[in-house]
Design a protein around this motif. Structure first.
Motif, short mmCIF file in Angstrom:
data_model
loop_
_atom_site.label_atom_id
_atom_site.label_comp_id
_atom_site.label_asym_id
_atom_site.label_seq_id
_atom_site.Cartn_x
_atom_site.Cartn_y
_atom_site.Cartn_z
N ASP A 1 1.04 -19.14 5.30
CA ASP A 1 0.98 -18.71 3.89
C ASP A 1 1.78 -17.42 3.62
O ASP A 1 1.87 -16.99 2.49
CB ASP A 1 -0.47 -18.53 3.44
CG ASP A 1 -1.23 -17.54 4.29
OD1 ASP A 1 -0.66 -16.50 4.65
OD2 ASP A 1 -2.40 -17.80 4.61
N LYS B 1 -10.10 -13.10 4.61
CA LYS B 1 -9.96 -12.03 5.61
C LYS B 1 -9.60 -10.70 4.94
O LYS B 1 -9.58 -9.67 5.59
CB LYS B 1 -8.88 -12.38 6.63
CG LYS B 1 -9.20 -13.62 7.46
CD LYS B 1 -8.11 -13.86 8.50
CE LYS B 1 -8.31 -15.23 9.15
NZ LYS B 1 -7.28 -15.47 10.18
N PRO C 1 -4.92 -7.38 7.48
CA PRO C 1 -5.20 -8.35 8.54
C PRO C 1 -4.07 -9.37 8.78
O PRO C 1 -4.17 -10.16 9.71
CB PRO C 1 -6.44 -9.08 8.00
CG PRO C 1 -6.27 -9.02 6.51
CD PRO C 1 -5.62 -7.70 6.23
N CYS C 2 -3.01 -9.33 7.98
CA CYS C 2 -1.98 -10.38 8.11
C CYS C 2 -1.17 -10.26 9.41
O CYS C 2 -0.90 -11.26 10.06
CB CYS C 2 -1.03 -10.34 6.93
SG CYS C 2 -1.81 -10.71 5.36
N ARG D 1 -8.03 -19.37 1.15
CA ARG D 1 -6.72 -19.06 1.72
C ARG D 1 -5.70 -19.07 0.60
O ARG D 1 -5.76 -19.93 -0.29
CB ARG D 1 -6.31 -20.11 2.76
CG ARG D 1 -7.01 -20.00 4.09
CD ARG D 1 -6.52 -18.78 4.88
NE ARG D 1 -7.23 -18.64 6.14
CZ ARG D 1 -8.41 -18.02 6.30
NH1 ARG D 1 -9.00 -17.49 5.24
NH2 ARG D 1 -8.98 -17.95 7.47
N PRO D 2 -4.76 -18.13 0.64
CA PRO D 2 -3.78 -18.07 -0.45
C PRO D 2 -2.71 -19.13 -0.32
O PRO D 2 -2.56 -19.77 0.72
CB PRO D 2 -3.18 -16.68 -0.28
CG PRO D 2 -3.30 -16.39 1.17
CD PRO D 2 -4.54 -17.10 1.66
N CYS E 1 -2.50 -11.99 12.29
CA CYS E 1 -3.18 -13.24 11.96
C CYS E 1 -2.39 -14.44 12.47
O CYS E 1 -1.16 -14.49 12.35
CB CYS E 1 -3.32 -13.33 10.44
SG CYS E 1 -4.04 -14.87 9.88
N LYS F 1 -0.22 -16.50 9.81
CA LYS F 1 0.70 -15.78 8.93
C LYS F 1 1.95 -16.58 8.55
O LYS F 1 2.52 -16.35 7.49
CB LYS F 1 1.06 -14.41 9.48
CG LYS F 1 1.87 -14.39 10.74
CD LYS F 1 2.11 -12.93 11.13
CE LYS F 1 2.76 -12.84 12.50
NZ LYS F 1 2.74 -11.46 12.99
N GLY G 1 1.03 -14.51 3.95
CA GLY G 1 0.24 -13.46 3.32
C GLY G 1 -0.03 -13.66 1.84
O GLY G 1 -0.63 -12.80 1.19
N CYS H 1 -7.46 -14.54 0.15
CA CYS H 1 -7.81 -14.78 1.56
C CYS H 1 -9.13 -14.12 1.91
O CYS H 1 -9.35 -12.94 1.60
CB CYS H 1 -6.71 -14.22 2.46
SG CYS H 1 -7.09 -14.52 4.19
S1 SF4 Z 1 -3.34 -13.91 3.84
FE1 SF4 Z 1 -2.89 -12.76 5.72
S2 SF4 Z 1 -4.86 -12.69 6.79
FE2 SF4 Z 1 -5.06 -14.30 5.25
S3 SF4 Z 1 -4.53 -16.17 6.33
FE3 SF4 Z 1 -2.65 -15.43 5.35
S4 SF4 Z 1 -1.64 -14.18 6.91
FE4 SF4 Z 1 -3.77 -14.49 7.57
#
Ligand code: SF4
Ligand code: SF4
Lengths: 90, 387
Positions: free
Chosen positions: B315, B339, B305-306, B240-241, B309, B312, B317, B337
């Motif tokens: 992080d 995803k 995918p954000c 996860r970012p 999500c 959201k 995104g 991420c």
């Molecule tokens: S980077 Fe985007 S898809 Fe990944 S957890 Fe964060 S909001 Fe969700």
């Protein structure tokens, strides 16, 4: 170290407490960081000046809150920030 | 905190002003986060410009001010700027390599009201430190760190970790203990700017990181009451970012040496930004109204995918620069991420480097040092970016 009523406290010099107009609150500043204080926390911290004893602070704070019994709250708060390293015994 | 009656009440405030006073620097760290195209940034802001920026930002709620660069000590007006900043009520941080400092300047800064000094070390021994920094600087840094404590500043020591020094983490921490640091930042290299150019030489292996982490934890425990150790692992190894810069246009305002305002010191590389300049606009407009600062604010700019999500807000995104660098589109999810459809590719890259590291030929590939000559060469080679 136990804090007692007659203990005199001061802010540790590597921290700074100041009023912030835009945030409308007191803040504690330290290298690259800031904590906003709640109103009551601000009222306590601004009185930690290396001169007042804890009982002076308690009396003073109580007066600003219409004579409320703040004894325990002030003590608890001071113990926490003492643990944080923001204040020390003069 | 209630800010009744304040028109800023529902809006973010630029709490942190990072003043990149100059890109000139006597060091040449190959992981430097300054833009690779830094040679293009001429025409530094004047003392008056900086004072105006500090005044305007302070009015908007800025409290923390970092003087950084490049090497901020190169600026002859640093003492004047510190004095002005302090009288405006800022908590003033000097972020320096220590090169260009001496005792009389440390005293002058104190008189001007400087609150804190952060010194960077490249390694814990002379040879590696001087090699990575591209300058003979280790002994001098050591002396300066001692003086910073002598004059009772709170001191942060910052060491950027990468494959060439991360195995020496124990020695590094022993050095910070010896120097009586109040805070230690063990920052893993972020792969933008110069470190992206040098990623093959700098990215550590997973084993190295696990070793480093266990030692950092040990020292955190041991030094609990004396020194605060902040250890950040590079997010390339996560799923996860990070909430990059705590959100775009949320609390950070960076001003580059030429006066361009940026929501993050690495954002200069993003296409489609206009880089509002403090010579032409006031900070209020830049922060609240400029297209740049609104571009990735909040979540409405997101794509899948954000956008759908449920994490959201956690992080936001991730990092826009990382998304752009690794996917070619700054509105994509940060590929850290899992995803993100680009996540596999990123991990493939990490594994490729992990397999090769230790290999003699691979390790002997030269580092590209951060200096104006290399900056010009790289900028000339690059095809002009489409905006
Ligand atoms: S980077 Fe985007 S898809 Fe990944 S957890 Fe964060 S909001 Fe969700
Ligand atoms: S990272 Fe190194 S080269 Fe870059 S500004 Fe700092 S000291 Fe200078």
């Amino acid at each position: 170290m136990e804090l007692k009523n007659e203990t005199i406290l001061e802010i540790v010099p590597t921290f700074r407490v100041q009023w912030e107009e835009v945030q409308n609150c007191y803040v504690v500043l330290y290298p690259e960081g800031m904590v906003k204080l709640s109103q009551s926390a601000g009222e306590i911290m601004k009185r930690v000046d290396g001169k007042k004893s804890i009982s002076d602070i308690i009396m003073d704070v109580s007066a600003t809150f219409d004579g409320a019994d703040v004894n325990e709250d002030v003590m608890k708060f001071l113990e926490v920030v003492y643990g944080n390293g923001w204040i020390r015994v003069k | 905190m209630a800010t009744a009656g304040s028109e800023l009440s529902n809006q973010s405030q630029p709490l942190w002003l990072l003043a990149e006073l100059t890109y000139r620097c006597p060091l040449q760290c190959p992981y430097c986060s300054n833009p690779v195209e830094m040679a293009k940034y001429k025409n530094e802001l004047s003392t008056e410009d900086w004072i105006r920026v500090m005044q305007q930002s302070r009015k908007m709620g800025a409290t923390q001010l970092g003087f950084s660069g490049g090497e901020p000590l190169v600026r002859k007006d640093l003492e004047i700027l510190i004095k002005e900043a302090r009288s405006l009520g800022y908590y003033t941080n000097l972020i320096t390599s220590g090169v260009g400092m001496d005792e009389s300047r440390i005293v002058a800064f104190k008189e001007a009201g400087l609150d804190h000094i952060q010194i960077s070390f490249q390694a814990s021994n002379e040879e590696l430190n001087n090699y990575i920094g591209g300058t003979k600087s280790f002994q001098h840094k050591y002396e300066m760190a001692r003086l910073v404590k002598k004059y009772e500043y709170p001191m942060v020591l910052n060491i950027v970790l990468h494959r060439k020094n991360v195995s020496q983490i124990k020695d590094i921490l022993d050095m910070t203990v010896d120097l009586n640091a109040d805070y230690v930042e063990l920052a893993s290299t972020q792969y933008y700017g110069w470190s992206r150019v040098n990623i093959d030489q700098l990215l550590p292996t997973k084993e190295q990181l696990m070793h480093a982490e266990s030692i950092a934890r040990e020292y955190q425990e041991k030094m609990k009451d004396k020194m605060k150790i902040i250890y950040v692992i590079p997010d390339y190894f996560e799923n996860r970012p990070k909430k990059c810069m705590n959100g775009w246009g949320n609390i950070f305002l960076t001003i580059a040496p030429d006066g361009s305002a940026l929501p993050c010191h690495a954002a200069g590389q993003l296409p489609g930004l206009q880089f509002p300049n403090v010579r032409d606009h006031n900070v209020d407009w830049i922060w609240n109204d400029s297209p740049d600062f609104n571009k990735f604010r909040g979540t409405s700019w997101m794509k899948e995918p954000c956008s759908s999500c449920d994490e959201k807000h956690k992080d936001l995104g991730g990092c826009r620069c990382q998304a752009y660098m690794l996917t070619g589109d700054a509105t994509n999810a940060d590929p850290v991420c899992d995803k993100s459809p680009f996540h596999e590719k990123l991990h493939g890259d990490v594994e490729r480097i992990a397999k090769l590291s230790g290999n003699k030929e691979f390790e002997s590939k030269p580092l590209i040092f951060r200096n104006m000559k290399n900056s010009k060469e790289i900028s000339n080679k690059k095809t002009p970016e489409s905006v």
